[in-house]
Design a protein around this motif. Structure first.
Motif, mmCIF file in Angstrom:
data_model
loop_
_atom_site.group_PDB
_atom_site.id
_atom_site.type_symbol
_atom_site.label_atom_id
_atom_site.label_comp_id
_atom_site.label_asym_id
_atom_site.label_seq_id
_atom_site.Cartn_x
_atom_site.Cartn_y
_atom_site.Cartn_z
ATOM 1 N N MET A 82 -2.215 -36.939 -44.447
ATOM 2 C CA MET A 82 -3.565 -37.211 -43.957
ATOM 3 C C MET A 82 -3.514 -37.939 -42.615
ATOM 4 O O MET A 82 -4.249 -37.607 -41.677
ATOM 5 C CB MET A 82 -4.313 -38.047 -44.999
ATOM 6 C CG MET A 82 -5.769 -38.356 -44.657
ATOM 7 S SD MET A 82 -6.855 -36.935 -44.769
ATOM 8 C CE MET A 82 -7.445 -36.832 -43.075
ATOM 9 N N ILE A 83 -2.658 -38.922 -42.514
ATOM 10 C CA ILE A 83 -2.530 -39.696 -41.275
ATOM 11 C C ILE A 83 -2.014 -38.823 -40.140
ATOM 12 O O ILE A 83 -2.524 -38.868 -39.009
ATOM 13 C CB ILE A 83 -1.590 -40.897 -41.509
ATOM 14 C CG1 ILE A 83 -2.258 -41.915 -42.439
ATOM 15 C CG2 ILE A 83 -1.197 -41.553 -40.187
ATOM 16 C CD1 ILE A 83 -1.300 -42.950 -42.998
ATOM 17 N N ALA A 84 -0.995 -38.003 -40.420
ATOM 18 C CA ALA A 84 -0.423 -37.146 -39.382
ATOM 19 C C ALA A 84 -1.453 -36.139 -38.873
ATOM 20 O O ALA A 84 -1.543 -35.896 -37.654
ATOM 21 C CB ALA A 84 0.807 -36.419 -39.924
ATOM 22 N N LEU A 85 -2.244 -35.571 -39.760
ATOM 23 C CA LEU A 85 -3.269 -34.604 -39.336
ATOM 24 C C LEU A 85 -4.336 -35.286 -38.498
ATOM 25 O O LEU A 85 -4.782 -34.750 -37.472
ATOM 26 C CB LEU A 85 -3.901 -33.929 -40.555
ATOM 27 C CG LEU A 85 -2.985 -33.061 -41.424
ATOM 28 C CD1 LEU A 85 -3.801 -32.381 -42.528
ATOM 29 C CD2 LEU A 85 -2.242 -32.034 -40.605
ATOM 30 N N ALA A 139 -0.805 -27.827 -33.293
ATOM 31 C CA ALA A 139 -1.213 -26.424 -33.350
ATOM 32 C C ALA A 139 -1.918 -26.115 -34.668
ATOM 33 O O ALA A 139 -2.951 -25.430 -34.680
ATOM 34 C CB ALA A 139 0.000 -25.510 -33.166
ATOM 35 N N PHE A 140 -1.389 -26.623 -35.774
ATOM 36 C CA PHE A 140 -2.018 -26.368 -37.071
ATOM 37 C C PHE A 140 -3.411 -26.975 -37.137
ATOM 38 O O PHE A 140 -4.362 -26.331 -37.597
ATOM 39 C CB PHE A 140 -1.159 -26.940 -38.199
ATOM 40 C CG PHE A 140 -1.821 -26.895 -39.546
ATOM 41 C CD1 PHE A 140 -1.912 -25.707 -40.259
ATOM 42 C CD2 PHE A 140 -2.383 -28.050 -40.096
ATOM 43 C CE1 PHE A 140 -2.547 -25.653 -41.491
ATOM 44 C CE2 PHE A 140 -3.013 -28.007 -41.323
ATOM 45 C CZ PHE A 140 -3.098 -26.813 -42.026
ATOM 46 N N VAL A 141 -3.559 -28.203 -36.675
ATOM 47 C CA VAL A 141 -4.861 -28.878 -36.728
ATOM 48 C C VAL A 141 -5.883 -28.145 -35.872
ATOM 49 O O VAL A 141 -7.041 -27.954 -36.290
ATOM 50 C CB VAL A 141 -4.710 -30.352 -36.279
ATOM 51 C CG1 VAL A 141 -6.064 -30.973 -35.972
ATOM 52 C CG2 VAL A 141 -3.997 -31.148 -37.364
ATOM 53 N N GLU A 142 -5.487 -27.710 -34.692
ATOM 54 C CA GLU A 142 -6.428 -26.996 -33.824
ATOM 55 C C GLU A 142 -6.835 -25.662 -34.446
ATOM 56 O O GLU A 142 -8.008 -25.275 -34.419
ATOM 57 C CB GLU A 142 -5.790 -26.778 -32.455
ATOM 58 C CG GLU A 142 -6.675 -26.031 -31.472
ATOM 59 C CD GLU A 142 -8.006 -26.721 -31.202
ATOM 60 O OE1 GLU A 142 -9.001 -26.003 -30.940
ATOM 61 O OE2 GLU A 142 -8.073 -27.966 -31.289
ATOM 62 N N CYS A 186 5.257 -40.195 -39.941
ATOM 63 C CA CYS A 186 4.103 -39.367 -39.556
ATOM 64 C C CYS A 186 4.320 -38.763 -38.179
ATOM 65 O O CYS A 186 3.755 -39.252 -37.174
ATOM 66 C CB CYS A 186 2.823 -40.197 -39.581
ATOM 67 S SG CYS A 186 2.437 -40.914 -41.192
ATOM 68 N N PRO A 187 5.123 -37.688 -38.069
ATOM 69 C CA PRO A 187 5.377 -37.042 -36.774
ATOM 70 C C PRO A 187 4.192 -36.166 -36.366
ATOM 71 O O PRO A 187 4.248 -34.938 -36.390
ATOM 72 C CB PRO A 187 6.638 -36.211 -37.055
ATOM 73 C CG PRO A 187 6.517 -35.848 -38.499
ATOM 74 C CD PRO A 187 5.862 -37.044 -39.166
ATOM 75 N N SER A 188 3.114 -36.801 -35.968
ATOM 76 C CA SER A 188 1.843 -36.109 -35.769
ATOM 77 C C SER A 188 1.899 -35.052 -34.667
ATOM 78 O O SER A 188 1.140 -34.074 -34.711
ATOM 79 C CB SER A 188 0.739 -37.128 -35.456
ATOM 80 O OG SER A 188 1.132 -38.023 -34.436
ATOM 81 N N ASN A 189 2.804 -35.213 -33.677
ATOM 82 C CA ASN A 189 2.861 -34.221 -32.600
ATOM 83 C C ASN A 189 3.249 -32.839 -33.100
ATOM 84 O O ASN A 189 2.944 -31.836 -32.447
ATOM 85 C CB ASN A 189 3.858 -34.671 -31.525
ATOM 86 C CG ASN A 189 3.343 -35.854 -30.731
ATOM 87 O OD1 ASN A 189 2.173 -36.226 -30.846
ATOM 88 N ND2 ASN A 189 4.206 -36.461 -29.936
ATOM 89 N N LYS A 190 3.899 -32.776 -34.241
ATOM 90 C CA LYS A 190 4.304 -31.479 -34.793
ATOM 91 C C LYS A 190 3.150 -30.756 -35.486
ATOM 92 O O LYS A 190 3.306 -29.605 -35.905
ATOM 93 C CB LYS A 190 5.468 -31.664 -35.775
ATOM 94 C CG LYS A 190 6.733 -32.229 -35.136
ATOM 95 C CD LYS A 190 7.871 -32.294 -36.116
ATOM 96 C CE LYS A 190 9.112 -32.928 -35.477
ATOM 97 N NZ LYS A 190 9.595 -32.176 -34.311
ATOM 98 N N PHE A 191 1.999 -31.406 -35.583
ATOM 99 C CA PHE A 191 0.866 -30.817 -36.301
ATOM 100 C C PHE A 191 -0.281 -30.387 -35.372
ATOM 101 O O PHE A 191 -1.313 -29.923 -35.854
ATOM 102 C CB PHE A 191 0.322 -31.812 -37.330
ATOM 103 C CG PHE A 191 1.234 -32.056 -38.499
ATOM 104 C CD1 PHE A 191 1.159 -31.254 -39.632
ATOM 105 C CD2 PHE A 191 2.179 -33.061 -38.462
ATOM 106 C CE1 PHE A 191 2.003 -31.471 -40.713
ATOM 107 C CE2 PHE A 191 3.030 -33.296 -39.535
ATOM 108 C CZ PHE A 191 2.939 -32.495 -40.661
#
Length: 261
Positions: free
Chosen positions: A173-176, A116-119, A109-114
């Motif tokens: 889901m976890i990464a987001l 910009a998309f989440v924002e 779950c490389p969440s840091n890569k998400f």
């Protein structure tokens, strides 16, 4: 609600293999194991250790030749608490110690890569409402296709492919959620409604002082899911981890609702 669980694991082993099993339903936190039985056969050493976050137990085995494990249980589930969609997020500086590790990236779950998309996609929402939007977005855009992912597939791969199985949905889901600074972990569960029936992976998010189950596949409901164990991602919640090569012979999982007379 009461659910009956039956699991069979049958594997050919080498001469000497270390194995870790996580197949027993945990007791507590909205569920109560009314009865259970575990048959691991007569041979080899067995040791029990606590599961992650004190949820469930891990079983260490040292075996050779064959593993034929049968587990059965009756679990009563009572999760009638508030809907996660109405819960507020906890500010990162107020997240309790046990939830802090689930704010950070993990192997799958490389969440840091998400970020910009989440924002961009979910930035106008907060707390449980944001989690609900993420869950709905995943379910509506992903296709459940067995065999399209493997042990190396992570959340970023699944996000690009827009397909996978329950562990892939849960990883995204976890990464987001983590990208939105909401603690999120993976849970392995036995759940009604899963098709094909198997060990099922879902996400759990930390909101307003508690953990809430979120299934992006849409198959499992919290009131029909018995938690086995939790962890950062699939690496922590595998039902069977073998430290040498083994061969699958047969595997069956059955989960049924018990209706009282």
């Amino acid at each position: 609600m009461k659910i009956e669980i039956s699991t069979l694991l049958d594997y050919r082993l080498g001469d000497s293999v270390d194995l870790m099993l996580q197949i027993e339903a945990a007791d507590g936190d909205g569920q109560h194991v009314l009865r259970s039985a575990l048959d691991l056969g007569p041979d080899g050493d067995v040791a029990r250790v606590a599961g992650q976050d004190g949820i469930g137990e891990r079983l260490w085995l040292h075996r050779g030749g064959r593993l034929r494990a049968h587990y059965s249980a009756l679990v009563e589930i009572d999760r009638r608490g508030p809907d996660y969609r109405t819960r507020a997020a906890v500010a990162p500086h107020r997240v309790p110690a046990e939830a802090v590790p689930y704010l950070n990236e993990s192997r799958y779950c490389p969440s840091n890569k998400f970020h910009a998309f989440v924002e961009r996609r979910f930035g106008e929402h907060e707390g449980g409402a944001k989690i609900a939007r993420m869950r709905d977005w995943i379910e509506s855009r992903f296709t459940y296709v067995p065999g399209t992912s493997d042990a190396d597939t992570g959340a970023l791969d699944s996000f690009v492919e827009r397909r996978g199985v329950c562990r892939d949905y849960a990883h995204v889901m976890i990464a987001l959620a983590r990208a939105a600074h909401i603690p999120a972990r993976m849970a392995s569960v036995y759940a009604l409604g899963v098709d094909p029936q198997d060990f099922h992976a879902i996400a759990e998010v930390y909101l307003d002082g508690g953990w809430y189950m979120v299934d992006a596949t849409g198959m499992a409901r919290p009131e029909g899911a018995a938690r086995i164990c939790v962890g950062r991602d699939a690496a922590d919640v595998a039902f069977l981890t073998a430290y040498r090569a083994i061969e699958l012979v047969e595997q069956r999982v059955s989960v049924k609702e018990l209706v009282d007379a």
